[in-house]
Design a protein around this motif. Structure first.
Motif, PDB file in Angstrom:
ATOM      1  N   THR A 279       0.812  -1.201   0.001  1.00 19.48           N
ATOM      2  CA  THR A 279      -0.065  -0.163  -0.042  1.00 19.48           C
ATOM      3  C   THR A 279       0.825   1.275   0.041  1.00 19.48           C
ATOM      4  O   THR A 279       2.172   0.959   0.185  1.00 19.48           O
ATOM      5  CB  THR A 279      -1.022  -0.036   1.316  1.00 19.48           C
ATOM      6  OG1 THR A 279      -0.147   0.257   2.460  1.00 19.48           O
ATOM      7  CG2 THR A 279      -1.897  -1.226   1.269  1.00 19.48           C
ATOM      8  N   GLU A 280       0.319   2.396  -0.203  1.00 17.63           N
ATOM      9  CA  GLU A 280       1.135   3.525  -0.132  1.00 17.63           C
ATOM     10  C   GLU A 280       1.668   3.986   1.157  1.00 17.63           C
ATOM     11  O   GLU A 280       1.145   3.475   2.209  1.00 17.63           O
ATOM     12  CB  GLU A 280       0.335   4.795  -0.417  1.00 17.63           C
ATOM     13  CG  GLU A 280      -0.523   4.931  -1.618  1.00 17.63           C
ATOM     14  CD  GLU A 280       0.687   5.030  -2.881  1.00 17.63           C
ATOM     15  OE1 GLU A 280       1.526   6.015  -2.769  1.00 17.63           O
ATOM     16  OE2 GLU A 280       1.217   4.384  -3.935  1.00 17.63           O
ATOM     17  N   PRO A 281       2.746   4.463   1.146  1.00 17.86           N
ATOM     18  CA  PRO A 281       3.402   4.890   2.337  1.00 17.86           C
ATOM     19  C   PRO A 281       2.836   6.110   2.897  1.00 17.86           C
ATOM     20  O   PRO A 281       3.066   7.258   2.582  1.00 17.86           O
ATOM     21  CB  PRO A 281       4.990   5.045   1.996  1.00 17.86           C
ATOM     22  CG  PRO A 281       4.922   5.382   0.668  1.00 17.86           C
ATOM     23  CD  PRO A 281       3.660   4.933  -0.070  1.00 17.86           C
ATOM     24  N   LYS A 282       1.806   6.094   4.005  1.00 16.93           N
ATOM     25  CA  LYS A 282       1.160   6.982   4.542  1.00 16.93           C
ATOM     26  C   LYS A 282       1.176   7.330   5.883  1.00 16.93           C
ATOM     27  O   LYS A 282       1.376   8.274   6.681  1.00 16.93           O
ATOM     28  CB  LYS A 282      -0.107   6.986   4.201  1.00 16.93           C
ATOM     29  CG  LYS A 282      -0.830   6.775   2.850  1.00 16.93           C
ATOM     30  CD  LYS A 282      -1.011   8.049   2.401  1.00 16.93           C
ATOM     31  CE  LYS A 282      -1.688   7.991   0.975  1.00 16.93           C
ATOM     32  NZ  LYS A 282      -1.228   9.295   0.064  1.00 16.93           N
ATOM     33  N   GLY A 283       1.503   6.091   6.794  1.00 19.13           N
ATOM     34  CA  GLY A 283       1.540   6.124   8.248  1.00 19.13           C
ATOM     35  C   GLY A 283       2.530   7.019   8.886  1.00 19.13           C
ATOM     36  O   GLY A 283       2.070   7.605   9.879  1.00 19.13           O
ATOM     37  N   LEU A 284       3.501   6.588   8.485  1.00 17.28           N
ATOM     38  CA  LEU A 284       4.740   7.464   9.044  1.00 17.28           C
ATOM     39  C   LEU A 284       4.821   9.144   8.946  1.00 17.28           C
ATOM     40  O   LEU A 284       4.829   9.628   9.819  1.00 17.28           O
ATOM     41  CB  LEU A 284       6.229   6.947   8.697  1.00 17.28           C
ATOM     42  CG  LEU A 284       6.502   5.446   9.259  1.00 17.28           C
ATOM     43  CD1 LEU A 284       7.822   5.014   8.717  1.00 17.28           C
ATOM     44  CD2 LEU A 284       6.075   4.933  10.500  1.00 17.28           C
ATOM     45  N   ALA A 285       4.437   9.446   7.828  1.00 22.37           N
ATOM     46  CA  ALA A 285       4.455  10.863   7.593  1.00 22.37           C
ATOM     47  C   ALA A 285       3.278  11.434   7.937  1.00 22.37           C
ATOM     48  O   ALA A 285       3.399  12.633   8.670  1.00 22.37           O
ATOM     49  CB  ALA A 285       4.383  11.068   6.201  1.00 22.37           C
ATOM     50  N   ASP A 286       1.993  10.975   8.235  1.00 27.00           N
ATOM     51  CA  ASP A 286       0.843  11.205   9.019  1.00 27.00           C
ATOM     52  C   ASP A 286       1.184  11.314  10.556  1.00 27.00           C
ATOM     53  O   ASP A 286       0.880  12.389  10.874  1.00 27.00           O
ATOM     54  CB  ASP A 286      -0.272  10.436   8.529  1.00 27.00           C
ATOM     55  CG  ASP A 286      -1.554  11.056   9.421  1.00 27.00           C
ATOM     56  OD1 ASP A 286      -1.808  11.807   8.900  1.00 27.00           O
ATOM     57  OD2 ASP A 286      -1.825  10.300  10.122  1.00 27.00           O
ATOM     58  N   TYR A 287       1.610  10.420  11.091  1.00 28.17           N
ATOM     59  CA  TYR A 287       2.199  10.484  12.475  1.00 28.17           C
ATOM     60  C   TYR A 287       3.009  11.680  12.754  1.00 28.17           C
ATOM     61  O   TYR A 287       2.842  12.268  13.778  1.00 28.17           O
ATOM     62  CB  TYR A 287       2.746   9.196  12.882  1.00 28.17           C
ATOM     63  CG  TYR A 287       3.122   9.213  14.341  1.00 28.17           C
ATOM     64  CD1 TYR A 287       2.184   8.592  15.184  1.00 28.17           C
ATOM     65  CD2 TYR A 287       4.233   9.410  14.713  1.00 28.17           C
ATOM     66  CE1 TYR A 287       2.305   8.363  16.533  1.00 28.17           C
ATOM     67  CE2 TYR A 287       4.591   9.512  16.379  1.00 28.17           C
ATOM     68  CZ  TYR A 287       3.693   8.795  17.032  1.00 28.17           C
ATOM     69  OH  TYR A 287       3.985   8.919  18.374  1.00 28.17           O
ATOM     70  N   ARG A 288       4.201  11.856  12.037  1.00 26.96           N
ATOM     71  CA  ARG A 288       5.208  12.872  12.002  1.00 26.96           C
ATOM     72  C   ARG A 288       4.411  14.290  12.022  1.00 26.96           C
ATOM     73  O   ARG A 288       4.702  14.982  12.760  1.00 26.96           O
ATOM     74  CB  ARG A 288       6.312  12.881  10.886  1.00 26.96           C
ATOM     75  CG  ARG A 288       7.189  13.828  11.076  1.00 26.96           C
ATOM     76  CD  ARG A 288       8.414  13.530  10.006  1.00 26.96           C
ATOM     77  NE  ARG A 288       7.761  13.863   8.546  1.00 26.96           N
ATOM     78  CZ  ARG A 288       8.606  13.608   7.647  1.00 26.96           C
ATOM     79  NH1 ARG A 288       9.547  13.437   7.507  1.00 26.96           N
ATOM     80  NH2 ARG A 288       7.829  13.663   6.365  1.00 26.96           N
ATOM     81  N   ALA A 289       3.538  14.511  11.123  1.00 25.48           N
ATOM     82  CA  ALA A 289       2.773  15.603  10.889  1.00 25.48           C
ATOM     83  C   ALA A 289       2.099  15.894  12.265  1.00 25.48           C
ATOM     84  O   ALA A 289       1.901  17.175  12.476  1.00 25.48           O
ATOM     85  CB  ALA A 289       1.868  15.584   9.648  1.00 25.48           C
ATOM     86  N   ARG A 290       1.662  15.135  12.753  1.00 21.16           N
ATOM     87  CA  ARG A 290       0.578  15.447  14.060  1.00 21.16           C
ATOM     88  C   ARG A 290       1.557  15.460  15.337  1.00 21.16           C
ATOM     89  O   ARG A 290       0.920  16.132  16.134  1.00 21.16           O
ATOM     90  CB  ARG A 290      -0.310  14.193  14.040  1.00 21.16           C
ATOM     91  CG  ARG A 290      -1.626  14.356  12.983  1.00 21.16           C
ATOM     92  CD  ARG A 290      -2.737  13.311  13.105  1.00 21.16           C
ATOM     93  NE  ARG A 290      -2.283  11.863  12.741  1.00 21.16           N
ATOM     94  CZ  ARG A 290      -2.807  10.953  13.418  1.00 21.16           C
ATOM     95  NH1 ARG A 290      -3.460  11.129  14.463  1.00 21.16           N
ATOM     96  NH2 ARG A 290      -2.097   9.617  13.300  1.00 21.16           N
TER      97      ARG A 290
END
Ligand SMILES: NC(=O)c1ccc[n+]([C@@H]2O[C@H](COP(=O)([O-])OP(=O)(O)OC[C@H]3O[C@@H](n4cnc5c(N)ncnc54)[C@H](O)[C@@H]3O)[C@@H](O)[C@H]2O)c1
Length: 476
Positions: A279-290
């Motif tokens: 799947t697309e790499p979403k989780g780490l960047a999203d966590y970092r942003a928050r």
């Protein structure tokens, strides 16, 4: 599809015919055969011989050298020292203060002070020169496992390496070849293969309870986001950095290995092809942003590894394994641990804690399309290791005791001169999805061939984790 003879409880009772090396009556000396080597299999060089079925020399005690003393290595050092007739003689970390810290902890537990090595990336080579080490345990970041594991073999030590033993196919082959040349065992520190549910599932599979095994699913689904961005957990963020390098199933072995064992991979079956999706790499960047401050070094990083990487693996016996890896998404922990066949299915992580989290449905015991509690089956099929040392494991080890079971059994095999439950071929096969997933994903998810590290010996049924009960030799 070839079928193997079986001696399942059910077949003896006139029930289903099972596949599997179950077989209480099957020893390590089953008649030898060999399949034609898979295309592309490199030839053994002169002086190289298979390590299958090679017993350890008898060791009066087992002297362990530990390399890498972070979260894992420091805790496991205490675990090794807690096993009867096992002593940690030397410890090493690139950070010398961690070697001192672990040595102090061992002394604090009443154990002899180990020699300390540290201060440079090569300090481990000094540790390997010692002649009072029988077994090297490696718990450094993944990028060092191959180099340090190979060096330990060349120094004449047996070696047990944290997951994965290597991340490239040529490195996996080199570890197999080096083990065969040096006549030293290298094994993956696959603690989950010694989990209580996993071993009960294995026994049930080998006793024919699921009929003909057709498919299994396992993986490593662990929300590591907070730890990956922590400045005090993974040293220098090494594990997060792997997610900037490639799209890969880095760490599915905890769930894959128990399924492979239940299917007799390298012991009557083998993995033949692998295809991967991501799947697309979403989780780490999203966590970092928050949650991660803008000043944090991770803001210079780009994450490329897919959140959920799935490998579909075909076997020579026509079975299918699904192995998953996801450490970047919000979710409760799971290794999936599901096995199914013509007569039933076991699913772990179903939330029934009293029965170890498992649920089951096997014919003829069950009907009506309703799951049943795994508890009574877990009790009936409890592996001899858990019956024997389950209480010690609960008192001494992490991960519900399975760390201690792995350590106790490894020491027992070396002291009693036994054939290892997990050999270099198992270790290489279970880690091969790391590079193979990269290769498949680079090719639109097309199937890639899984190497046969046994070079044709996989056709022979033999015991592994389904070992027979045996005693730890008395303390000399
Ligand atoms: N089997 C399991 O259940 C399990 C659980 C946790 C971690 N692990 C594995 O254990 C390994 C270590 O993970 P961790 O969580 O302890 O990481 P960590 O960052 O806490 O520890 C790694 C240690 O290695 C040291 N190190 C780095 N380079 C070195 C070198 N060249 N020589 C000697 N020491 C060096 C670091 O200083 C650090 O102390 C990883 O492979 C990880 O996947 C396995």
């Amino acid at each position: 599809m070839p079928k193997f003879p079986s001696l399942s409880r059910r077949s003896l009772m006139g029930g289903a015919v099972a596949t599997g090396a179950a077989m209480a009556g099957l020893g390590a000396t089953a008649p030898e055969a060999a399949a034609a080597p898979a295309p592309g299999t490199p030839r053994r060089r002169p002086g190289q011989k298979s390590m299958i079925g090679v017993a350890h020399d008898v060791h009066a005690s087992v002297r362990v050298g530990v390399i890498g003393l972070g979260n894992r290595g420091s805790g496991m050092s205490l675990g090794w020292a807690a096993v009867p007739s096992c002593v940690v003689t030397a410890v090493c970390d690139i950070r010398a203060d961690r070697a001192k810290r672990t040595a102090d902890q061992l002394v604090g537990k009443g154990k002899p002070r180990p020699a300390e090595y540290g201060g440079s990336a090569d300090s481990y080579a000094e540790l390997l020169k010692r002649d009072d080490i029988d077994l090297v345990y490696i718990a450094t970041p993944w990028e060092f496992h191959y180099e340090q594991g190979k060096a330990a073999l060349l120094a004449g030590k047996h070696v047990i390496v944290e997951l994965p033993i290597a991340t490239e196919l040529d490195e996996l082959w080199d570890l197999v070849d080096t083990s065969e040349r040096t006549r030293r065992h290298l094994m993956l520190a696959e603690n989950c293969s010694y989990g209580r549910n996993e071993l009960a599932m294995l026994k049930m599979a080998h006793e024919g309870m699921f009929g003909d095994i057709t498919n299994g699913h396992g993986g490593y689904l662990h929300d590591l986001r907070a730890l990956l961005f922590s400045d005090t957990y993974y040293t220098d963020g090494w594990r997060r950095l792997w997610h900037t390098r490639s799209t890969a199933s880095f760490y599915a072995m905890h769930g894959l290995a128990p399924i492979a064992a239940a299917m007799d991979i390298n012991r009557g079956d083998r993995m033949t092809t692998l295809r991967a999706t991501a799947t697309e790499p979403k989780g780490l960047a999203d966590y970092r942003a928050r949650f991660v401050d803008r000043s944090h070094p991770s803001w210079n990083e780009t994450y490329v590894n897919g959140d959920l990487v799935t490998c579909l693996i075909d076997t020579a016996q026509g079975r299918v394994i699904r192995a998953e890896h996801d450490v970047s998404s919000p979710r409760p922990y799971s290794r999936i641990n599901t096995l199914a066949g013509s007569r039933g299915i076991f699913e772990d992580y179903a939330g029934v804690v009293s029965s170890g989290g498992g649920r089951i449905y096997v014919e003829p015991d069950h009907g009506g399309h309703s799951w049943r509690d795994f508890g009574s089956y877990r009790k009936e099929f409890d592996h001899w290791l858990w019956k024997k040392i389950g209480d010690d494991a609960a008192n001494n080890g992490g991960h519900g005791g399975m760390d201690y079971v792995l350590q106790w059994r490894t020491v027992q095999q070396m002291r009693a001169g036994l054939v290892p439950d997990i050999d270099v071929y198992d270790s290489a096969a279970w880690c091969a999805p790391v590079p193979l997933s990269v290769m498949s994903l680079a090719n639109d998810g097309r199937p890639v061939a899984v190497p046969d590290f046994t070079r044709g010996d996989w056709v022979n049924l033999r015991l592994g984790l389904d070992s027979r009960p045996s005693d730890m030799p008395p303390v000399a």
